[in-house]
Design an enzyme around this catalytic site. Structure first.
Site: not given
Length: 336
Positions: A140-141
């Site tokens: 995830d970011k």
């Protein structure tokens, strides 16, 4: 155009025959060959064959048209990379918080893919797809840590197979709300197994959230199988926060974040899955002071076999500066 002649006495599937007969220097994976067949690039006696399972016979001659590699149109960007390991087949990097892995809605550029294309050049472009060249798994970011990317079709195929077969291993460090071992909520939740050596297994189905398309959630009857194992390694702040080690058997989107919310112990700083929790409000000042923008989740260990040599590889990174500073503050609060 490449011409090959079937040299086996027994009938053989077309895709298997091409894997065997096409020149090794082309470095074509079986998945790439399958795509070529389905795209109509294989001909038998002027007949186009589009089924990978088509049975070919001894002495038949096949003509294969190899189109130009669909090079990625993504622009290379000079984004600094923390390279942990690199050779002609793979690259392992320590992704920072805030860096998106590949382009998507709202993130057309400034991604890890753009950085990899700049760093690796033409060896990366076109591998495994136009928008996600070389990407085998994702973070995830706002999750930092180890991620491996493929630099050739052969490496892409091998790594993809290893992750699908669950022979590639990933371990994460996380800070979560509460104590996810002693909690009465955990003991009452379905799909929870207490294993030996203090490990706890969560095995559920995960799918899109019914009311929020940005989120994922645990479902009883639909979704994809997701298995997370975790153990508590430390507690802080009168057990308001725990440090856990997680191991993934599967790699579903937001898997650890969804599973920790499911057992009512979401990850610290996770605005999507931990918003509105009373315990989070107690820690909000700590999170703000530490500028915790993303979730306190880091991929710290990655294990797989090298796609060419077969050698077992293991990579491990320490906690990043932000997590270390946050733990220092939690230790101070624990002693107040």
């Amino acid at each position: 155009m490449i011409t090959v002649r079937i040299d086996t006495q027994e009938p053989l599937r077309l895709d298997k025959a091409l894997v065997k007969l096409l020149p090794k220097e082309l470095d074509l994976s079986r998945s790439r060959i399958t795509k070529l067949i389905k795209a109509g690039n294989v001909h038998l006696q002027e007949k186009t064959v589009t089924s990978p399972s088509y049975m070919v016979m001894f002495d038949q001659v096949l003509e294969i048209t190899l189109p130009p590699i669909n090079r990625s149109e993504l622009a290379p960007e000079n984004i600094p990379l923390n390279v942990v390991y690199e050779d002609s087949d793979i690259i392992v990097v320590d992704k920072p918080v805030g860096l998106v892995v590949h382009p998507g809605a709202g993130n057309p550029s400034s991604t890890l893919v753009n950085a990899l294309i700049h760093h690796c050049g033409c060896t990366m472009a076109g591998v495994g797809g136009q928008l996600r060249p070389g990407i085998v798994h994702r973070l995830d970011k706002d999750t930092s840590g180890l991620i491996v990317a493929a630099k050739s079709d052969k490496a892409m195929h091998s790594l993809t197979q290893q992750f699908a077969a669950k022979t590639a291993q990933r371990s994460y460090f996380a800070l979560v709300h509460g104590h996810p071992k002693a909690s009465s909520v955990i003991k009452k939740r379905p799909w929870i197994t207490f294993e030996s050596d203090q490990w706890i297994k969560i095995e559920t189905l995960i799918g899109r959230h019914s009311n929020n398309r940005v989120k994922f959630s645990v479902h009883e009857r639909f979704g994809k199988s997701a298995v997370t194992r975790y153990r508590v390694v430390n507690t802080y702040f009168d057990e308001k926060v725990s440090a856990i080690e997680c191991k993934l058997e599967t790699g579903r989107t937001h898997q650890i974040r969804v599973h920790m919310e499911f057992i009512d112990h979401p990850i610290l700083g996770d605005q999507t899955y931990a918003g509105g929790r009373q315990v989070r409000k107690e820690l909000s000042e700590v999170l703000i002071n530490q500028n915790v923008i993303g979730q306190a989740l880091r991929a710290v260990k990655l294990e797989f076999n090298h796609p060419t040599t077969g050698r077992a590889l293991q990579f491990e990174v320490p906690l990043n500066r932000e997590l270390k500073e946050l733990i220092d503050i939690l230790n101070e609060l624990s002693h107040d």
